[in-house]
Every structure is written in structure tokens, then in C-alpha cells.
Design an enzyme around this catalytic site. Structure first.
Site, PDB file in Angstrom:
ATOM      1  N   GLU A 296       0.845  -1.190   0.000  1.00 61.62           N
ATOM      2  CA  GLU A 296       0.000   0.000   0.000  1.00 61.62           C
ATOM      3  C   GLU A 296       0.879   1.238   0.000  1.00 61.62           C
ATOM      4  OE1 GLU A 296      -2.788   0.528   3.156  1.00 61.62           O
ATOM      5  OE2 GLU A 296      -3.632  -1.485   2.991  1.00 61.62           O
ATOM      6  N   GLU A 350     -13.657   6.032  -0.542  1.00 59.62           N
ATOM      7  CA  GLU A 350     -14.553   5.178   0.236  1.00 59.62           C
ATOM      8  C   GLU A 350     -15.216   6.005   1.333  1.00 59.62           C
ATOM      9  OE1 GLU A 350     -12.654   1.177   1.059  1.00 59.62           O
ATOM     10  OE2 GLU A 350     -10.955   2.251   0.160  1.00 59.62           O
ATOM     11  N   LYS A 353     -15.335   4.994   5.431  1.00 59.38           N
ATOM     12  CA  LYS A 353     -14.149   4.750   6.247  1.00 59.38           C
ATOM     13  C   LYS A 353     -14.153   5.680   7.452  1.00 59.38           C
ATOM     14  CE  LYS A 353     -10.333   3.278   4.835  1.00 59.38           C
ATOM     15  NZ  LYS A 353      -8.952   3.167   4.331  1.00 59.38           N
ATOM     16  N   GLU A 359      -8.906   9.737   5.107  1.00 54.35           N
ATOM     17  CA  GLU A 359      -9.163   8.303   4.966  1.00 54.35           C
ATOM     18  C   GLU A 359     -10.186   8.008   3.866  1.00 54.35           C
ATOM     19  OE1 GLU A 359      -7.822   5.567   6.512  1.00 54.35           O
ATOM     20  OE2 GLU A 359      -6.336   6.953   7.296  1.00 54.35           O
TER      21      GLU A 359
END
Length: 415
Positions: A296, A350, A353, A359
Site C-alpha cells: 500500500e 470510500e 471509512k 481516509e
């Protein structure tokens, strides 16, 4: 046309790195590809407006497909989107059957994940899970790697830490028993916070309290020929100390660099320094035979008011410059002949999250399939319409990198 390879995980059986180096055949040809035509020799200088466009670059990288959201497109549409970009390597944070089914017959290779380490450490449970979540999808969907645990060793769950290696061993044995180990390998992804020291990179060392887990884990990875997967986010280091960490240094922009007196090497970006610090830490534990992969990395395009650096321009610059280096087949200063392996986080923003706004803003795409910023994805498009997805899997919540204070001080003096 430039050709470069980026590898998510060593899938199937692989020779030890030392043996591979001797034959100049270090990696298997498992390439995750974003193709964008032709480009001149890659440059590390950003475009005049600060936004790096990859529109003409033959870029190749992996993508993390997280699903903590209630507005994501159906996996069949995602399949169409990724195929329109010629992407053929994807990592999931679970083993979502809807996704694996939607990608059947596409040739896309998947890394899937299982974080239920306590259950997976039982041989019967591991075999049952592989029989249900891996075997039925092969060979139509190309599952090539199973990741056990995500950032477990930098957490606080002692039970999970103790179960990590047994779970990896049990899942691997299940793959062997079912005759799948030549197609599917196992590994684990950890945060760079497993390092006690990262500056200079040559002094990289794992935390002493983790030695009891790291030594047998590394031995097992070496036995399988699997890489050590690391989640690394220079953004967190910059956000934590913007006054001492150079923004050009973390964005792969021109800068004086940081000198490592132990190797006499100079680093012009933080990510490569982190990779080489992990190599040094593994060598200190007796392993030169394990490759380091970045499972990541990414940069948020938005954040809260106190999240310095979380902007569209910085996100585009970080990912764009990283992609250019990947396209050039560039290695780190310590491993110049080993192309840097990166799995970009993430495919979509997203919206569910937890945590700060950043985030929810790591995606290269909005859920409607449009690019968050210009990286040359003009040809991206969804396939045929499908119903909105009703199930969502979990993806990683990165933790802040712990970098040695001398690292920041050195950067302040050189930039």
C-alpha cells in the site's frame, strides 16, 4: 515504448532472490498494467502546473480495491472500468465472491486477504476456507496470492500477533493439500511501523519487541520465496511534521536529497528510503533472500483542516511521479537493478471509512468512474450497467509512520 514490470506478490513457486540475481532473472513476469502509449525518457520534474499527467506514459502498477462505502459500483462495472485501463492486477481486503465472480474470464490476477488469524491457524478451518474461497474460483478467476493479516505486528492484539505465522503456515498447507500451491502463494502485509529505526536506511532495524515474531516470519517467507509486504505512506510523515519534512522529498520532486553515511548513497525520496530501511532490517536478521514489496502507498486528495498536504495537487504529483519511476523500471539506491514494486491505494474514494477526512479520499476514482485528478485516465469507462453493490468488504486503515528524529533533522538541513 518503455517496458517495465511491477509485482504485487511472488505468485506460485519462486527461486530465492540470491539465486535469481545470479541469473539476472529476479522476478516472474507478472505485470499489472496501465498502458498509455508512448513517452519520452521519464523525467522526475512535475509539469509546470504541479499536476503530473500520465496520459502518454506506459504505466504499470497494482491497485488496492477497497470497499468500505455505500455508493460503489457493482463489481461487474468495476471489471469493465479496469479492463478499459488494461489493468490486470488487483488486491482485495477479503475474498468477496461477488468480485471474484465478476472478474471470471478476464485474466485479472487477484491477491485476496484473510484477517481472521485465530481461526486460520487451525488446519481444518484453513482448509475449509481455501476450499470455499479459493478453489471454486480457479482457474476462471486468477487468484494468485493470499495475504494473511494486515498491519498486525504494529497493532496491539497479542493474540493476532501470535496467530499470524501459524495462520500463514496453515493456509499454505491447505493450498498444498488441495494441489493449489503452484498457483497461489501466501504472504502478509505490515506497516513500516514495525521498524524501530529507519534513518539512515542502512541502520534500519525491526523493533526489539517484535523480534520473536519477525525472525520465524522471515524464515517462512524465505522458505516459500515470498516477498515481505510493507504499507508505506510518506504522507503521514509529512502531515506529522511539515516544518521539518521536505514536501519535494516526499513527492518525488527535485530536492538535494538525504545522504546515508553507512552506504554513501543519496536518497531523493522518502519511499525508497523506507524500502531500503526494510532491506537493512531484514539483513540484520540474516536475510538477503527476501524481496520487499509495497502493498500500500498513496496520497489523499482531501483532508481535514489540520491534515497538511492533503490536496488534489499533491495527490496527483505523488502518484504521477511514482508511476513515472515505475514505468522506467527504477530501483532503490540499495537495489538499483530491482524495479520498485508498488500497489497503489486506492481504486475508489470510500465514504464509510472511519477517521479523518483523508481516509475517505485516497481514491484515484470517484464511485461514478470519473478520475479524481488527471493521471491520463481519459479512456476509463464502466462496462454494461449493473445493480448497485449491496455488500462491502474491509480495507486497511494506515497508521502513521514512525521515523527517526534524525531523519527529519537531516532533511531540514539539506532542503
Amino acid at each position: 515504448v518503455l517496458r517495465a514490470s511491477l509485482f504485487l506478490c511472488i505468485f506460485g513457486r519462486v527461486r530465492p532472490l540470491s539465486e535469481s540475481i545470479a541469473t539476472m532473472d529476479i522476478f516472474l513476469p507478472i505485470i499489472l498494467t496501465f498502458s498509455f502509449g508512448r513517452i519520452a525518457a521519464p523525467t522526475l520534474t512535475a509539469a509546470n502546473n504541479g499536476i503530473v499527467s500520465a496520459a502518454t506514459a506506459p504505466l504499470k502498477f497494482g491497485i488496492n480495491y477497497g470497499q468500505i462505502a455505500n455508493n460503489l459500483p457493482h463489481p461487474a462495472q468495476v471489471s469493465g472500468l479496469l479492463r478499459s485501463l488494461n489493468v490486470n492486477r488487483v488486491k482485495l481486503y477479503d475474498a468477496d465472491p461477488a468480485v471474484l465472480t465478476a472478474f471470471a474470464g478476464t485474466g485479472v490476477e487477484f491477491t485476496i486477504s484473510n484477517g481472521d488469524l485465530l481461526n486460520m491457524s487451525d488446519a481444518r478451518n484453513a482448509r475449509a476456507w481455501v476450499a470455499q474461497n479459493v478453489q471454486p474460483f480457479l482457474p476462471d478467476t486468477r487468484i494468485t496470492c493470499v495475504i494473511l493479516g494486515n498491519e498486525v505486528l504494529s497493532g496491539t492484539d497479542a493474540s493476532a500477533m501470535q496467530s499470524l505465522l501459524p495462520a500463514m503456515q496453515a493456509v499454505h498447507q491447505a493450498l498444498v493439500d488441495l494441489g493449489l500451491d503452484d498457483q497461489v502463494n501466501v504472504s502478509t502485509s505490515q506497516s513500516v511501523n514495525v521498524l524501530a529505526s529507519s534513518y539512515p536506511p542502512s541502520a534500519g532495524a525491526f523493533r526489539e519487541d517484535l523480534a520473536q515474531y519477525m525472525r520465524p516470519l522471515l524464515d517462512f517467507l524465505a522458505e516459500l520465496g515470498s516477498p515481505f509486504l510493507i504499507n508505506a505512506y510518506p504522507f503521514f510523515a509529512y502531515k506529522a511534521s511539515p516544518g521539518s519534512v521536505s514536501l519535494p522529498y516526499v513527492l518525488f520532486e527535485p530536492n538535494p536529497g538525504a545522504h546515508d553515511p553507512g552506504t554513501n548513497l543519496t536518497y531523493d525520496n522518502m519511499l525508497y528510503a523506507q524500502i531500503d530501511a526494510v532491506y537493512a532490517a531484514m539483513e540484520a536478521m540474516g536475510h538477503k533472500d527476501i524481496a520487499v514489496r509495497i502493498s500500500e502507498t498513496g496520497w489523499p486528495s482531501a483532508g481535514d483542516a489540520d491534515e497538511v498536504g492533503a490536496t488534489v495537487q499533491n495527490a496527483a504529483t505523488y502518484n504521477g511521479n511514482l508511476m513515472k519511476r515505475v514505468a522506467a523500471g527504477q530501483g532503490t539506491p540499495l537495489r538499483p537493478d530491482v524495479p520498485v514494486d508498488v500497489l497503489v491505494f486506492a481504486l475508489f474514494n470510500e465514504n464509510m471509512k472511519q477517521g479523518q477526512a483523508s481516509e475517505r479520499n485516497y481514491g484515484l476514482f470517484y464511485p461514478n468512474g470519473t478520475s479524481v485528478y488527471d493521471l491520463g485516465f481519459g479512456g476509463a469507462s464502466f462496462g454494461p450497467s449493473s445493480p448497485t453493490a449491496s455488500g462491502f468488504s474491509s480495507s486497511s486503515k494506515p497508521t502513521v509512520e514512525k521515523l527517526h528524529s534524525k531523519y527529519f533533522e537531516r532533511l531540514r538541513r539539506t532542503v
